[in-house]
Design a protein around this motif. Structure first.
Motif, PDB file in Angstrom:
ATOM      1  N   HIS A  41       5.937   4.979   3.730  1.00  0.00           N
ATOM      2  CA  HIS A  41       5.744   4.766   5.080  1.00  0.00           C
ATOM      3  C   HIS A  41       6.424   3.571   5.896  1.00  0.00           C
ATOM      4  O   HIS A  41       6.916   3.824   6.949  1.00  0.00           O
TER       5      HIS A  41
ATOM      6  N   TYR B 193       6.647  11.342   9.060  1.00  0.00           N
ATOM      7  CA  TYR B 193       6.941  12.096   7.728  1.00  0.00           C
ATOM      8  C   TYR B 193       5.657  12.158   7.140  1.00  0.00           C
ATOM      9  O   TYR B 193       4.992  10.934   6.872  1.00  0.00           O
TER      10      TYR B 193
ATOM     11  N   GLY C 170       0.330   3.743  11.576  1.00  0.00           N
ATOM     12  CA  GLY C 170       1.296   4.755  12.263  1.00  0.00           C
ATOM     13  C   GLY C 170       1.758   4.109  13.170  1.00  0.00           C
ATOM     14  O   GLY C 170       2.694   4.449  14.019  1.00  0.00           O
TER      15      GLY C 170
ATOM     16  N   PRO D 127       4.501  12.813   3.316  1.00  0.00           N
ATOM     17  CA  PRO D 127       5.277  13.621   2.065  1.00  0.00           C
ATOM     18  C   PRO D 127       4.160  14.360   1.506  1.00  0.00           C
ATOM     19  O   PRO D 127       2.886  14.357   1.793  1.00  0.00           O
TER      20      PRO D 127
ATOM     21  N   PHE E 237      -3.806  11.186   6.570  1.00  0.00           N
ATOM     22  CA  PHE E 237      -2.345  11.073   6.820  1.00  0.00           C
ATOM     23  C   PHE E 237      -1.788  11.590   7.658  1.00  0.00           C
ATOM     24  O   PHE E 237      -0.926  11.423   8.479  1.00  0.00           O
TER      25      PHE E 237
ATOM     26  N   PHE F 107       0.785  -1.302   0.034  1.00  0.00           N
ATOM     27  CA  PHE F 107       0.035  -0.020   0.052  1.00  0.00           C
ATOM     28  C   PHE F 107       0.643   1.182   0.009  1.00  0.00           C
ATOM     29  O   PHE F 107       0.464   2.234  -0.774  1.00  0.00           O
ATOM     30  N   ASP F 108       1.891   1.382   0.790  1.00  0.00           N
ATOM     31  CA  ASP F 108       2.693   2.674   0.908  1.00  0.00           C
ATOM     32  C   ASP F 108       3.935   2.631   1.457  1.00  0.00           C
ATOM     33  O   ASP F 108       4.253   2.421   2.688  1.00  0.00           O
TER      34      ASP F 108
ATOM     35  N   VAL G 290      -5.621   2.724   7.857  1.00  0.00           N
ATOM     36  CA  VAL G 290      -4.480   3.409   7.604  1.00  0.00           C
ATOM     37  C   VAL G 290      -3.673   4.480   8.725  1.00  0.00           C
ATOM     38  O   VAL G 290      -2.628   4.248   8.988  1.00  0.00           O
TER      39      VAL G 290
ATOM     40  N   ARG H 202      -2.319   9.853  10.718  1.00  0.00           N
ATOM     41  CA  ARG H 202      -1.233   8.658  10.954  1.00  0.00           C
ATOM     42  C   ARG H 202      -0.259   9.326  11.520  1.00  0.00           C
ATOM     43  O   ARG H 202       0.275   8.612  12.524  1.00  0.00           O
TER      44      ARG H 202
ATOM     45  N   SER I  57       9.747   4.627   6.480  1.00  0.00           N
ATOM     46  CA  SER I  57       9.842   5.511   7.453  1.00  0.00           C
ATOM     47  C   SER I  57       9.594   5.186   8.729  1.00  0.00           C
ATOM     48  O   SER I  57      10.114   5.751   9.845  1.00  0.00           O
ATOM     49  N   ILE I  58       8.977   3.794   8.881  1.00  0.00           N
ATOM     50  CA  ILE I  58       9.073   3.598  10.291  1.00  0.00           C
ATOM     51  C   ILE I  58       9.952   2.303  10.379  1.00  0.00           C
ATOM     52  O   ILE I  58       9.727   1.463  11.641  1.00  0.00           O
TER      53      ILE I  58
ATOM     54  N   GLU J 140       0.803  11.665  -1.237  1.00  0.00           N
ATOM     55  CA  GLU J 140       1.223  10.298  -1.147  1.00  0.00           C
ATOM     56  C   GLU J 140       1.152   9.545  -2.265  1.00  0.00           C
ATOM     57  O   GLU J 140       0.286   9.538  -3.207  1.00  0.00           O
TER      58      GLU J 140
END
Ligand SMILES: Nc1ncnc2c1ncn2[C@@H]1O[C@H](COP(=O)(O)OP(=O)(O)OP(=O)(O)O)[C@@H](O)[C@H]1O
Ligand SMILES: [Mg+2]
Lengths: 288, 262
Positions: free
Chosen positions: A167, B80, B102, B82, B150, A163-164, B98, B153, A170-171, B85
């Motif tokens: 991210h 972060y 996080g 962006p 986002f 999906f991403d 979503v 998140r 970034s984690i 996305e």
């Protein structure tokens, strides 16, 4: 009753019992992976990998080592070759994929023709689940175990990766690791699928159940469940049908899968063609 | 930590041999909000990407809370968001899912949310006013709502450093106000926030510090000292000098194309 007989009678043959169990297992595993394949946009990659394993399969036969090992090496190797050529030349990715997998496949054909006596080409190309050997069953079970356990553990990480990936990075997730995990699973399941439907149709097992489920749900877990149910259904019923009509097993399985997809495409409650047509009709009326 | 949260030294970034950011140096105090200001193509996003380790600087070093970025990321300390996305909007995940992403950094191998994670996700969604829409598929939100999702998140991630690349682009005034209020709350909780924006008018209302950037860092420091007409006109090549600063909003759209960097 006739219907009961239709299901029960074939089970008197040991080979049918084995075939049905194996294709059910392969159906589950391939369907589970197909959710990731289609969400990541790796359908073409799946096709490439499944064709590229061909030389590996032949070499494994000759060396008398497990098919999966040979297939795995060539499956992952083909993807690395694709990545390398893409990075080093200005040729577009889909071209590179087409080029590499046909190259590998052709190599496989040459090898098969030179060691013809020991291998039946049609079994590799079109599968032979009705005549599956015990060794191949063991191998399929092992592959399925590895794949299902890996997917169960890394389920959410892989979802995030598909999906991403920004991210995910970034984690602190290791996305190179996840990339190769997904790729390795693709190669492994290609081998499993090859047993039932053969190299040429494997990509259907790795794409169609996921695509059907994608039309029917907006939740990943639901999508996975639906994919698995349609996958197992097509595999088992397809095997039965092929027995009764004495036709190609792989063909029957994939035709069923495709029919399920078409039905989902038309009747899906939210994303189906009928609903879409109805809502746009209703909208037109309110506008007029 | 000696009060410095972000420490950037002599960082040069190039894309395919073309330099986008030239020996940038920067120290930011912990617990402050810092505005990053510069015109299109000035290198703002590039600076963020370098800080996240997504582009590798040709030279220089970047430390966050005294540690290199890879180490900090492992503990989820840097959130972060962006500029845009790069996600598949048809992906079968809900808004709630979503925001839960996080929290992954704090979860076990199977990423099973605990009640604490669920509580934080709920709070984050409520803070950006999206709790009602939590069950929507992510693509079924409007552009501004997506931005808020986002942002939520990043809130849920509860890092000590928050990097926001143009969070206000495409959101309405009410949402911008809401986000600014949240940022001020986060600063009180001790977070360090670096935020790029083209809304020059609001900078003085919430940024303690400002960084002016144009292919290199032109100036940085307390807003009252650095955010001057003279500095801004250097940053924007004389363009801002003619504007009454506090009243006009400078957005991407209002900038003429010949002001953009190639
Ligand atoms: N992936 C890339 N490949 C090549 N050049 C790039 C890439 N990304 C950015 N650049 C170039 O680097 C320079 C800085 O770009 P950057 O995205 O950092 O600007 P920015 O300050 O974020 O601008 P904006 O306000 O438009 O977001 C620009 O000249 C841009 O053309
Ligand atoms: Mg930018």
């Amino acid at each position: 009753m006739d219907l009961v007989q239709w299901f029960v009678a074939p089970l008197q043959h040991e080979f049918m019992l084995k075939a049905i169990l194996v294709s059910a297992l392969v159906g589950i595993v391939c369907s589970a992976l197909s959710c990731y394949t289609i969400l990541k946009g790796w359908a073409l990659m799946g096709d490439a990998v499944s064709h590229a394993v061909m030389p590996g399969v032949v070499i494994a036969y000759v060396l008398n080592i497990p098919l999966a090992v040979g297939a795995f090496v060539f499956g992952v190797g083909s993807v690395m070759a694709i990545g390398f050529i893409k990075a080093k030349t200005r040729v577009k990715e889909d071209t590179v994929i087409g080029l590499v997998f046909t190259g590998f496949f052709a190599l496989g054909l040459v090898l098969v023709s030179k060691v013809r006596s020991s291998i039946d080409l049609t079994h590799i190309l079109f599968g032979n689940v009705l005549g599956i050997s015990d060794a191949d069953i063991v191998q399929t079970v092992i592959i399925s175990g590895i794949t299902l356990v890996t997917l169960a553990i890394l389920r959410k990480d892989l979802i995030l990766f598909c999906f991403d990936s920004t991210h995910a990075r970034s984690i602190g997730l290791n996305i190179t690791f996840l990339y190769y995990v997904l790729l390795s699973l693709l190669s492994l399941t290609a081998v499993a699928g090859l047993q039932t439907v053969g190299i040429i149709l494997v990509v259907a097992m790795l794409v169609t159940p996921g695509a059907t489920a994608f039309l029917l749900s907006d939740r990943f877990d639901q999508m996975m469940l639906i994919a698995m149910v349609t996958g197992v259904f097509s595999s088992v019923i397809g095997t039965y049908i092929s027995y009764h009509i004495d036709g190609s097993t792989g063909g029957c399985i994939v035709v069923l899968q495709t029919l399920l997809f078409v039905m989902a495409m038309i009747f899906a409650p939210k994303h189906g063609l009928l609903v879409r047509a109805r809502t746009s009709q209703a909208l037109n009326k309110t506008v007029v | 930590m000696d009060g410095i949260s972000i420490q950037i030294e002599n960082v040069t970034v190039a894309y395919h041999g073309k330099v986008a950011l030239h020996s940038a140096s920067l120290n930011l105090k912990a617990g402050t909000i810092c505005g990053l200001v510069g015109m299109n193509g000035a290198g703002k996003s590039t600076l963020f990407k370098a800080m996240m380790g997504f582009v590798k600087p040709v030279s220089g070093s970047i430390l966050i809370n005294g540690l290199p970025i890879r180490r900090v990321q492992k503990s989820s300390l840097v959130a972060y968001v962006p500029q845009s996305e790069d996600v598949d909007w048809n992906f079968p995940v809900s808004v709630y899912d979503v925001v839960m992403m996080g929290r992954y950094g704090y979860m076990n191998l199977l990423r099973m949310p605990r009640s604490l994670d669920r509580r934080i996700v709920r709070e984050s969604l409520e803070r950006v006013d999206l709790w009602q829409l939590r069950d929507r598929q992510i693509g079924e939100l409007s552009g501004g709502q997506k931005k808020r999702a986002f942002f939520a998140r990043a809130l849920a991630q509860q890092g000590t450093v928050l990097l926001l690349d143009e969070p206000f682009a495409g959101v309405d005034i009410k949402t911008e106000k809401l986000m600014i209020d949240l940022l001020i709350e986060l600063r009180q909780a001790g977070q360090t926030i670096l935020i790029s924006t083209h809304d020059l008018a609001s900078i003085t209302t919430f940024c303690d510090q400002v960084v002016l950037i144009n292919r290199s860092i032109l100036a940085y420091g307390d807003t009252s000292e650095v955010f001057t007409e003279e500095n801004l006109s250097r940053t924007f090549g004389g363009f801002v000098g003619e504007l009454p600063l506090a009243k006009r909003r400078l957005t991407q759209g209002s900038m003429s194309p010949d002001q953009e960097q190639p």
